[in-house]
Design a protein around this motif. Structure first.
Motif, PDB file in Angstrom:
ATOM      1  N   ASN A 174       7.975 -16.482   3.624  1.00  0.00           N
ATOM      2  CA  ASN A 174       6.972 -17.360   3.030  1.00  0.00           C
ATOM      3  C   ASN A 174       5.962 -17.729   4.111  1.00  0.00           C
ATOM      4  OD1 ASN A 174       8.483 -17.632   0.493  1.00  0.00           O
ATOM      5  ND2 ASN A 174       9.916 -18.843   1.714  1.00  0.00           N
ATOM      6  N   VAL A 175       4.719 -17.970   3.699  1.00  0.00           N
ATOM      7  CA  VAL A 175       3.650 -18.231   4.659  1.00  0.00           C
ATOM      8  C   VAL A 175       2.802 -19.414   4.211  1.00  0.00           C
ATOM      9  CG1 VAL A 175       1.519 -17.322   5.695  1.00  0.00           C
ATOM     10  CG2 VAL A 175       3.524 -15.837   5.451  1.00  0.00           C
ATOM     11  N   ILE A 176       2.454 -20.269   5.167  1.00  0.00           N
ATOM     12  CA  ILE A 176       1.431 -21.295   4.968  1.00  0.00           C
ATOM     13  C   ILE A 176       0.330 -21.003   5.978  1.00  0.00           C
ATOM     14  CG2 ILE A 176       0.870 -23.753   5.089  1.00  0.00           C
ATOM     15  CD1 ILE A 176       3.663 -24.344   4.094  1.00  0.00           C
ATOM     16  N   CYS A 177      -0.860 -20.712   5.468  1.00  0.00           N
ATOM     17  CA  CYS A 177      -1.949 -20.218   6.310  1.00  0.00           C
ATOM     18  C   CYS A 177      -3.110 -21.202   6.330  1.00  0.00           C
ATOM     19  CB  CYS A 177      -2.424 -18.869   5.776  1.00  0.00           C
ATOM     20  SG  CYS A 177      -3.688 -18.067   6.791  1.00  0.00           S
ATOM     21  N   ASP A 178      -3.698 -21.325   7.511  1.00  0.00           N
ATOM     22  CA  ASP A 178      -4.883 -22.164   7.634  1.00  0.00           C
ATOM     23  C   ASP A 178      -6.055 -21.525   6.894  1.00  0.00           C
ATOM     24  OD1 ASP A 178      -4.986 -24.666   8.700  1.00  0.00           O
ATOM     25  OD2 ASP A 178      -5.909 -24.071  10.575  1.00  0.00           O
ATOM     26  N   LYS A 179      -7.092 -22.317   6.644  1.00  0.00           N
ATOM     27  CA  LYS A 179      -8.287 -21.818   5.985  1.00  0.00           C
ATOM     28  C   LYS A 179      -9.437 -21.734   6.975  1.00  0.00           C
ATOM     29  CE  LYS A 179     -10.909 -24.487   6.350  1.00  0.00           C
ATOM     30  NZ  LYS A 179     -11.171 -25.067   7.671  1.00  0.00           N
TER      31      LYS A 179
END
Length: 382
Positions: free
Chosen positions: A97-102
């Motif tokens: 799973n990934v949480i990515c900056d914008k």
């Protein structure tokens, strides 16, 4: 949690780490904290990451964590824009799973390719448009979607800063240097960095689908390579009009995010620098001030609130709410249960693609003297 980026001199990596562990649902255990291997290792003690899980590169981390019986469950990508795609793709393809900056990627093509990889993998993918995590933003969204404002006619979103009034990038200021460098930031400067936040906030609250966009960008600081001011006008499919204004050269402004929504029954206004209050107005009636944690709020705001009214919650708590919503989906995935991937509470891969489309069309319109361009994509969510 595994963290990519956030090494010494960084800003947003520490925010991700703090937000992720706020509700005791995650522990930061591994990281590739810098593209400089020496700095990556040296930064690990700042996060209490053990030496054997302080990696010199994200590729080393992906390979090593996959072999561990206690490997990470998700990674957070907190690096400059030009690195997001390869890092996120590597971990998604490995099943993380990934949480990515914008902004999510360097350009729209990368965003569309990453979307294909995510859809194929079935992982949870969140994008850190953190202002959507504020309780009163979620209250606004609930009110709009419940019809309390009537039909939406207009959205005015602004994000005004002043920190780049001078050529700060000419010094060794790390945050300014990469944000104003087209090789690292992409085709947009201010509009990619903070204009995307303002646009996303209006979309998140109203759910209105965009139709066309016109934009004029400017670079007011001589010698700067990317825009530092701009305004976009958006026509939505229901006939509503939206404006997005972003500045990083306005004296004295810090992180002044303002969203206003006009409906046929009422209007609302929310300021990020005063996030615990929201004003709702209706002709012929006294103005209503909603307070975070106060009475009359809906379930969405209540679920995003941790402490009683009058004790301010803010930036870090909102960031944590994005993580908490993503964790709910991660838990379902781990249990083999179905979970929502499109119409999520947290900003997701589809919002990331839309953000890159926004940047792409804004820059193209501005180069053509503000000419109206289509603002549609088959993967936009409501």
């Amino acid at each position: 949690m595994g963290l990519i980026g956030g090494g010494q001199g960084a800003f947003i990596g520490r925010v991700h780490a703090t937000a992720a562990v706020m509700d005791n649902r995650a522990a930061l255990v591994a990281g590739a904290l810098s593209s400089d291997p020496a700095k990556a290792k040296a930064s690990a003690p700042d996060y209490d990451i053990p030496a054997d899980r302080a990696y010199s590169s994200y590729k080393e981390m992906a390979e090593a964590e996959k072999k561990r019986p206690d490997g990470v469950d998700f990674v957070s990508v907190a690096t400059p824009n030009h690195t997001h795609f390869e890092i996120a793709k590597t971990f998604v393809e490995a099943g993380y799973n990934v949480i990515c900056d914008k902004p999510m990627t360097f350009d729209l093509a990368q965003a569309e390719e990453l979307l294909k990889v995510v859809e194929k993998s079935g992982v949870v993918f969140a994008v850190s448009h953190n202002y959507t995590g504020h309780p009163l933003v979620r209250q606004a969204r609930e009110m709009v979607l419940n019809g309390e404002l009537g039909e939406i006619n207009a959205i005015r979103a602004r994000y005004i800063q002043g920190w780049l009034r001078t050529r700060l990038e000419s010094s060794d200021q790390k945050q300014a240097k990469w944000r104003t460098d087209p090789k690292q930031s992409g085709i947009a400067g201010c509009f990619g960095d903070i204009g995307t936040h303002a646009y996303n906030l209006g979309r998140y609250i109203t759910g209105l689908l965009p139709k066309d966009i016109s934009c004029v960008l400017a670079t007011f600081e001589p010698g700067r390579a990317l825009d530092d001011y701009g305004t976009a006008l958006i026509r939505f499919e229901n006939g509503a009009l939206g404006t997005v204004t972003a500045s990083q050269i306005t004296h004295g402004r810090e992180n002044d995010v303002i969203i206003e929504v006009d409906g046929t029954k009422a209007s609302l206004e929310w300021h990020q620098e005063n996030p615990n209050q929201m004003i709702v107005r209706k002709n012929g009636e006294p103005h209503r001030i909603y307070t975070r944690g106060g009475g009359g709020l809906g379930g969405a705001a209540g679920a995003a609130t941790r402490i009683p009214a009058g004790h301010p919650e803010g930036y870090l708590e909102a960031f944590a709410n994005v993580y908490t919503a993503a964790f709910d989906a991660m838990a379902k995935r781990a249990a083999g249960e179905k979970f929502e991937t499109v119409n999520t509470v947290y900003p997701n891969i589809y919002d990331g693609v839309e953000g890159m489309l926004f940047i792409t069309q804004c820059v193209a319109s501005s180069k053509d003297n503000g000419h109206w361009l289509p603002f549609k994509h088959p993967k936009l969510r409501k």
